[in-house]
Structure formats: structure tokens, C-alpha cells
Design a protein around this motif. Structure first.
Motif, PDB file in Angstrom:
ATOM      1  N   ARG A 275      -3.396  -6.683  -2.207  1.00  0.00           N
ATOM      2  CA  ARG A 275      -5.267  -6.067  -2.000  1.00  0.00           C
ATOM      3  C   ARG A 275      -5.998  -5.988  -3.274  1.00  0.00           C
ATOM      4  O   ARG A 275      -7.008  -6.092  -3.043  1.00  0.00           O
ATOM      5  N   LEU A 276      -5.326  -5.451  -4.488  1.00  0.00           N
ATOM      6  CA  LEU A 276      -5.687  -5.395  -5.213  1.00  0.00           C
ATOM      7  C   LEU A 276      -5.693  -6.338  -6.437  1.00  0.00           C
ATOM      8  O   LEU A 276      -7.048  -6.338  -6.872  1.00  0.00           O
ATOM      9  N   THR A 298       1.886   8.420   6.706  1.00  0.00           N
ATOM     10  CA  THR A 298       2.820   8.148   5.295  1.00  0.00           C
ATOM     11  C   THR A 298       1.875   7.244   4.686  1.00  0.00           C
ATOM     12  O   THR A 298       1.816   7.531   3.535  1.00  0.00           O
ATOM     13  N   LEU A 299       1.636   6.219   5.916  1.00  0.00           N
ATOM     14  CA  LEU A 299       0.889   4.941   5.164  1.00  0.00           C
ATOM     15  C   LEU A 299      -0.790   5.439   4.031  1.00  0.00           C
ATOM     16  O   LEU A 299      -1.305   4.831   2.646  1.00  0.00           O
ATOM     17  N   VAL A 300      -1.014   6.146   5.476  1.00  0.00           N
ATOM     18  CA  VAL A 300      -2.508   6.632   4.795  1.00  0.00           C
ATOM     19  C   VAL A 300      -2.376   7.235   3.604  1.00  0.00           C
ATOM     20  O   VAL A 300      -3.676   7.112   2.366  1.00  0.00           O
ATOM     21  N   ASP A 303      -1.703   4.765   0.210  1.00  0.00           N
ATOM     22  CA  ASP A 303      -2.691   3.933  -0.053  1.00  0.00           C
ATOM     23  C   ASP A 303      -3.040   4.846  -1.004  1.00  0.00           C
ATOM     24  O   ASP A 303      -3.653   4.775  -2.379  1.00  0.00           O
ATOM     25  N   ALA A 304      -3.910   6.293  -0.682  1.00  0.00           N
ATOM     26  CA  ALA A 304      -5.080   7.146  -1.350  1.00  0.00           C
ATOM     27  C   ALA A 304      -3.743   7.077  -3.279  1.00  0.00           C
ATOM     28  O   ALA A 304      -4.457   7.450  -3.788  1.00  0.00           O
ATOM     29  N   PHE A 306      -1.438   6.085  -4.416  1.00  0.00           N
ATOM     30  CA  PHE A 306      -0.933   4.012  -5.143  1.00  0.00           C
ATOM     31  C   PHE A 306      -2.393   4.195  -5.520  1.00  0.00           C
ATOM     32  O   PHE A 306      -1.980   3.239  -6.748  1.00  0.00           O
ATOM     33  N   ALA A 307      -3.129   3.481  -5.046  1.00  0.00           N
ATOM     34  CA  ALA A 307      -4.102   3.364  -5.196  1.00  0.00           C
ATOM     35  C   ALA A 307      -5.011   4.307  -7.042  1.00  0.00           C
ATOM     36  O   ALA A 307      -5.498   3.368  -7.918  1.00  0.00           O
ATOM     37  N   ARG A 308      -4.417   5.551  -7.185  1.00  0.00           N
ATOM     38  CA  ARG A 308      -4.596   5.925  -8.143  1.00  0.00           C
ATOM     39  C   ARG A 308      -3.562   5.426  -9.318  1.00  0.00           C
ATOM     40  O   ARG A 308      -3.945   5.571 -10.600  1.00  0.00           O
ATOM     41  N   ALA A 309      -2.400   5.667  -9.490  1.00  0.00           N
ATOM     42  CA  ALA A 309      -1.285   5.751  -9.820  1.00  0.00           C
ATOM     43  C   ALA A 309      -1.364   3.904 -10.419  1.00  0.00           C
ATOM     44  O   ALA A 309      -1.006   3.847 -11.827  1.00  0.00           O
TER      45      ALA A 309
END
Lengths: 358, 291
Positions: A275-276, A298-300, A303-304, A306-309
Motif C-alpha cells: 500500500r505505502l 483488529t485490522l481497521v 491500519d490506523a 501503523f499508518a501513523r507509526a
């Protein structure tokens, strides 16, 4: 929805630098420097023949970081030489992990990559002699607190870090890639059996390609340290892109993940590099990796988080939830390391008793 | 400076500065008055100086130095904000720049040749430097000597000259017209003040200089001025000890330093009276013109 960080966009699509303004370059250099990927950026631009198109001022910064990185590689080679000399009499293969492994296996991921410690893996039965040899040659254990010593030796997958008295360099000696107390147990014997020799160095080995990718994945998604999150994501991307060119790489990857009980980290790894960073991954592999998919809710959440981390640790890439996201992932990492009761005891000790002992 | 901040171009580097602290704004306004105010899309360094967001904002207030959002130093008392700004700018250059061998030394120029004055703290290097730049020498830097790894030339980085304790009074009387920042007491180095760089050194900032001399100054009470020739091998080792990135530059660092030492006259210099020192340096410059 957060804007895609500039540095991510450039790693994903190096050609996009052609459209950057000088103000964009200012931000890109800062994001890359903060994420410790500035010299890796140099390497990627060089590989794509894009360096000459970089304006003079940002090019200066890239050049500075590259000179530092070249020197760094030199220092690493020198340090590994000392380590192999110290362990030569033990007649065991010394397996290099992470950054040092990339350097000695001459992988593209090594170019421009900076890292702090040397990580090695040895059979658990050899830990005693390895530690003794290192001490004889000048390395000293860094954590002198009795609790910390026990933490590492009894529960973790490594000796307490050791620092060389003269050179001040640090070595982490592992016997596994995941802590003993964790719920998954990738068998070190399997890793050592599949190890690849290093050209020109008789007692050095590195992980086989599948295992290198899986180790990188479990380190990034289970260890909870995101100071170098973007750097580690870029590593994964470069490893997969490099190994992926070989026809026998993709077929066995998910099978090996299953064998090593690492299907969940592999799922996350492929999901986020895809994705990234648009890493080219065959559809069949993505499908097979679904075996590691967590529950929908859990996946939702993941996603939120890891997108930040995984974004650069820079003000331009943070939002109100970035700090909380990293803390939650840190807690999750500890959760993954130890059973709840042991974890509670560990956190209590670190919070209340260790400070008194200092 | 509070909102979007300002960009300072000092020699080869552009620094974007933001601060809400009055003494920093005043200090920059006073000592950087001769510098062109520039609008840059690309800055080499982004720094800010502000009070911390915690209790130390009001109680025994502190100042923090941030490099692009990260703080490399512990906070200091807020009275030390302007010296911290100057020390911070030095840190930015010394920590990141790899195009130059960076030596902890003052460097001044006359007749196209540069005199590099490396010295540990307390040797009187800054006092000597401050005096010389007001007696015929151009200031290239009072703290960081930048020697190009490609061309061996010294890059000017003229910035306010930092003076400590007794030298503040000495230079104020030696150079009556000099502009100074307010003296800050009780720093780890004692009392500190900064002297505005000469207008000439700021104007000629793009003129690089060829190394001519490496001189190790040492102030010794009541001593006569004495220049003693220093063997080049010793000079090289002593300068290397004073170089920030010598080891990090590896072979390049060694070659740059060796080339500089090879083409310079190297001395140990002992003195007590400033006038004697001025005269000694003037005759060195005169000899170079003849040669």
C-alpha cells in the motif's frame, strides 16, 4: 485522512522528484533526515540515475549524508572483523542479522543504510562460550541492574547488549529472532539450517532470503519500536524488490512463514509495503498471505495505528493521534513479548523498583 | 521571527530561525544587522528557541533549542538564550556538514592567506581573534574552520565572536566602537558576550582563502611574544585532535589535513600583551607578501 508524506511518495516513485520545487526539497530532506533514510534516499536516486537532476542545495545535503554512510559501512566491516576474530576459536558459524547482514551479503538495502548496533545470532547452547569470548576481547555487558540481566537472559531472545570498552561499539547477541516468552516460536534451528554463507568470510553466515524478509517483518511489526519505522519499511521494500526478481523466491515465502509461525507479521508486511510503497508482489502471494489476516475490527485499528507509526517522525507527518498510536503499538509489542501476568510484573518492576535501584 | 521566522544566510549556509524569546530576537537584530535578510525556499538548518511547554516555562524559566523539532541539548536558563542560539548554530554545522574538514579553531585572513588558530578553551584564541580582526585581519570564523575537502580552500563563516569573562572588558577597551550583545552571567563557561563581526568580513563572505599559517596561541601572563616553529608532523596530530569530523571523514579527512599542513607555516605562539601579538601577526603577513 492524512496526506501522504513526501518522503514516502519519493521512495514509492523516485521519478516524482522531477516535479519538486525547492520548498518541497526543503521538506523532503528534513523528513528523510529525521527518519534516518537520507543516505538511503541518495542510494535510490543514484540507482535510478536521478541524482544529476537534484538542485544544488538539496544535493549538498544528500552528498553529506552519503559520505557519512560510506564511512559507516567501512566502520561496520572493521567491527565485524573484530567480532569474528574474537569468536574464531569457538568454531561456530556466526550469523549476522539486519544491517550488518545486508552489508556482508552485498544487498542493495545496505547502500546508505545507517544502524547503531551489530546484531548476531548463535545457537542457544553456545551463548555461554560466546559471551565469555567477547568479554575476553573487551566487550562488557551494558545493563548492570540484576533485574535487567534476568529479563534478557531468562525471557528475551538475546543477551544484554555488550559494549566494547575501547571502540564503544555495541553488539547484540541473539539466540532467536523472537523472545522466549512470546506466543510464537520460530525455530532457530530451522533458521540456522537454511543459513547462507558470506562470500570471502569462512565463519560468517546470513539468513536465507525468505528468513531475512520474515525477520525484518517480525522486527517491524512485533517489536514496537517505531523510531526507525520508515527505515525498516524501506528495508522490507528493498529486500522484497531485490529477492523478488529471482523466480524461486515467491513460491515458498508463505509456506516458510507458516513453518516459522510468522504468518501474521508477513500479512502486515506485505499489506503495508504494497500500500505505502507499491512493492511489486504477485497476486498469488497476497492471496496465500491472507492466512495471516486478523479479525476485521483488529485490522481497521491496525491500519490506523501503523499508518501513523510508519510515517516519518517529523512534525509535518504527525496528527493528533500519532503519539497515542505509537504508545498503543508499544503496549501491543510488550503484550506480544510476554504473557499478561509476567508483563504486569515486568512493568511494575520497571516503573517502581528499578528507579530506586539506580 | 515569532511566526514564520527569518532566514539568515551566513557564508555557505542558510538557517531558518524561529523564536519567541526577546533576547534572541534582539541579539539577532543587533549582531546580524549587516547580513542580507533573505527569503529562501530551501534552508540548510531549521532551528527554534522557545520556552519549554512544561512548568519550567514560568518557574525558573528555561530555554530549549530545537533542531527541526528535536532537541539535541538539555535546556538552559532563559537568560542564556542568545549564547545558546550561537552554540546551537555551531552544532548544526559541525554535526551535519561533510564537504569540509571542520576544525575547532578561529581563522582570520590577510592578503589572501588564512591563519588558523586552533586552541583548547582558555588559551585566549577568541580574544586574540577579536583583536586581530579589528587590526587589519578579516574574520573568517571565531570557532569553526572549514577546509574544503575538494579544493583545500577555507570557507568563510563570519558570525558574532564569542568572548568570555575578562576578555569582554579587554576587547571593549581595545575596540571602543565594537558592538556587543548584553553580557550573560553564570554560564558553564562563565560570563559570555558576543561581538558583532566587522562589516568587512560580512561583505566579503564569498571570498575563500588559502591556508597560510597554523598557529597555536597560548596566553601566558607577563610573557614576551614568541613564535616557535612547530614540526609539521606534530602540528598535524594536534590539529587532528581539534577536528570535529576528522575520524568521520576517514581518508578524505586525513588527506585534507595533510595538504593544509604541508602548505602552511606552523608555530606555537606565546604572548601576554595584545599589541605584541598584533605586531607579530603583522610581520607574518608582511613576509608572506614579499615571498
Amino acid at each position: 485522512m492524512m496526506l501522504e508524506p513526501l518522503v514516502l511518495r519519493v521512495f514509492r516513485q523516485p521519478q516524482s522528484i522531477k516535479a519538486l520545487t525547492l520548498a518541497d526539497w526543503d521538506l523532503l530532506i528534513r523528513q528523510a533526515r529525521r527518519s534516518n533514510v537520507l543516505s538511503s534516499l541518495y542510494a535510490v536516486l543514484e540507482e535510478n540515475d536521478l541524482l544529476d537532476g537534484v538542485p544544488p542545495k538539496p544535493r549538498e545535503h544528500l552528498d553529506w549524508s552519503w559520505i557519512g554512510a560510506e564511512r559507516h559501512t567501512q566502520v561496520v566491516r572493521w567491527e565485524v572483523r573484530h567480532i569474528t576474530q574474537a569468536l574464531a576459536d569457538l568454531d561456530i558459524p556466526v550469523m549476522l542479522l539486519k544491517g550488518a547482514a545486508y552489508v556482508f551479503a552485498q544487498l542493495p538495502s545496505a547502500r546508505g543504510r545507517i544502524f547503531n548496533d551489530i546484531d548476531i545470532l548463535v545457537p542457544e547452547t553456545s551463548l555461554g562460550p560466546v559471551e565469555a569470548s567477547l568479554m575476553l576481547h573487551g566487550w562488557v555487558s551494558m545493563h548492570t541492574d540484576a533485574y535487567d540481566q534476568r529479563y534478557y537472559r531468562t525471557w528475551m531472545h538475546e543477551l544484554p547488549p555488550m559494549q566494547h570498552v575501547r571502540r564503544q561499539t555495541v553488539i547484540d547477541v541473539h539466540h532467536a529472532i523472537v523472545p522466549k516468552t512470546a506466543p510464537v516460536h520460530p525455530d532457530s534451528a530451522l533458521l540456522l539450517a537454511a543459513a547462507r554463507p558470506v562470500e570471502g568470510a569462512s565463519n560468517l553466515t546470513v539468513l536465507a532470503p525468505h528468513d531475512m524478509v520474515l525477520h525484518s517483518a517480525v522486527h517491524l511489526f512485533n517489536d514496537g519500536e517505531f523510531d526507525n519505522g520508515l527505515r525498516d519499511l524501506v528495508d522490507l521494500h528493498r529486500l522484497l524488490t531485490h529477492f523478488g526478481k529471482s523466480p524461486d523466491f515467491w513460491p515458498g515465502l508463505t509456506q516458510r512463514a507458516d513453518q516459522l509461525q510468522l504468518v501474521r507479521p508477513l500479512f502486515y508486511a506485505l499489506r503495508y509495503v504494497g500500500r505505502l510503497l507499491d512493492t511489486p508482489i504477485p497476486d498469488a502471494v497476497m492471496t496465500a498471505a491472507e492466512a495471516g489476516r486478523p479479525a476485521r475490527a483488529t485490522l481497521v485499528l491496525m491500519d490506523a495505528l501503523f499508518a501513523r507509526a510508519l510515517a516519518p517522525d517529523h512534525a509535518s507527518c504527525s496528527d493528533a493521534f500519532t503519539a497515542i498510536a505509537k504508545e498503543l503499538l508499544y503496549v501491543r509489542a510488550n503484550w506480544l513479548r510476554m504473557p499478561p501476568l509476567l508483563l504486569a510484573r515486568h512493568l511494575f518492576h520497571k516503573a517502581f523498583i528499578s528507579p530506586w535501584n539506580k | 521571527m515569532e511566526g514564520p521566522g527569518i532566514c539568515l544566510r551566513t557564508g555557505g549556509f542558510v538557517t531558518h530561525v524561529r523564536s519567541t524569546i526577546q533576547s534572541v530576537m534582539d541579539g539577532v537584530g543587533l549582531l546580524y544587522a549587516d547580513y542580507p535578510l533573505v527569503e529562501e525556499d530551501f534552508a540548510d538548518f531549521h532551528v527554534s528557541l522557545n520556552r519549554p511547554a512544561n512548568l519550567r516555562r514560568w518557574y525558573r524559566p528555561q530555554v530549549m533549542f530545537h533542531f527541526d523539532g528535536k532537541s539535541p541539548f538539555k535546556p538552559l536558563p532563559v537568560e542564556q538564550a542568545f549564547p545558546m542560539f550561537e552554540w546551537g548554530l555551531n552544532w548544526c554545522v559541525a554535526s551535519h556538514v561533510y564537504r569540509y574538514l571542520i576544525i575547532h579553531a578561529a581563522v582570520i585572513e590577510r592578503g589572501g592567506f588564512a591563519a588558523v588558530l586552533p586552541a583548547p578553551p582558555g588559551s585566549g584564541k577568541s580574544t586574540l581573534c577579536a583583536a586581530l580582526v579589528n587590526r587589519g585581519w578579516r574574520l573568517l570564523s571565531d570557532e569553526l574552520t572549514l577546509v574544503g575537502i575538494d579544493d583545500g580552500m577555507i570557507l568563510p563563516l563570519p558570525r558574532p565572536v564569542s568572548l568570555k569573562n575578562a576578555s569582554i572588558g579587554i576587547i571593549k577597551s581595545y575596540v571602543p566602537g565594537a558592538v556587543f550583545s548584553p553580557t550573560v552571567m553564570d554560564t558553564t563557561k562563565g560570563s559570555v558576550a558576543h561581538m558583532k563581526p566587522t562589516e568587512d568580513s560580512v561583505r566579503r563572505v564569498s571570498e575563500k582563502a588559502r591556508p597560510g599559517w597554523v598557529i597555536f596561541p597560548r596566553y601566558q601572563a607577563d610573557a614576551n611574544a614568541e613564535l616557535v616553529v612547530l614540526p609539521r608532523s606534530r602540528a598535524l596530530m594536534r590539529v587532528a585532535e581539534n577536528a570535529f569530523n576528522f575520524s568521520a571523514l576517514g581518508t578524505r579527512g586525513f588527506e585534507t589535513l595533510a595538504r593544509m599542513i604541508d602548505t602552511s607555516l606552523c608555530f606555537d605562539f606565546t604572548y601576554s600583551r595584545l599589541e605584541d601579538a598584533i605586531a607579530t601577526f603583522a610581520s607574518l603577513a608582511a613576509e608572506a607578501r614579499v615571498a
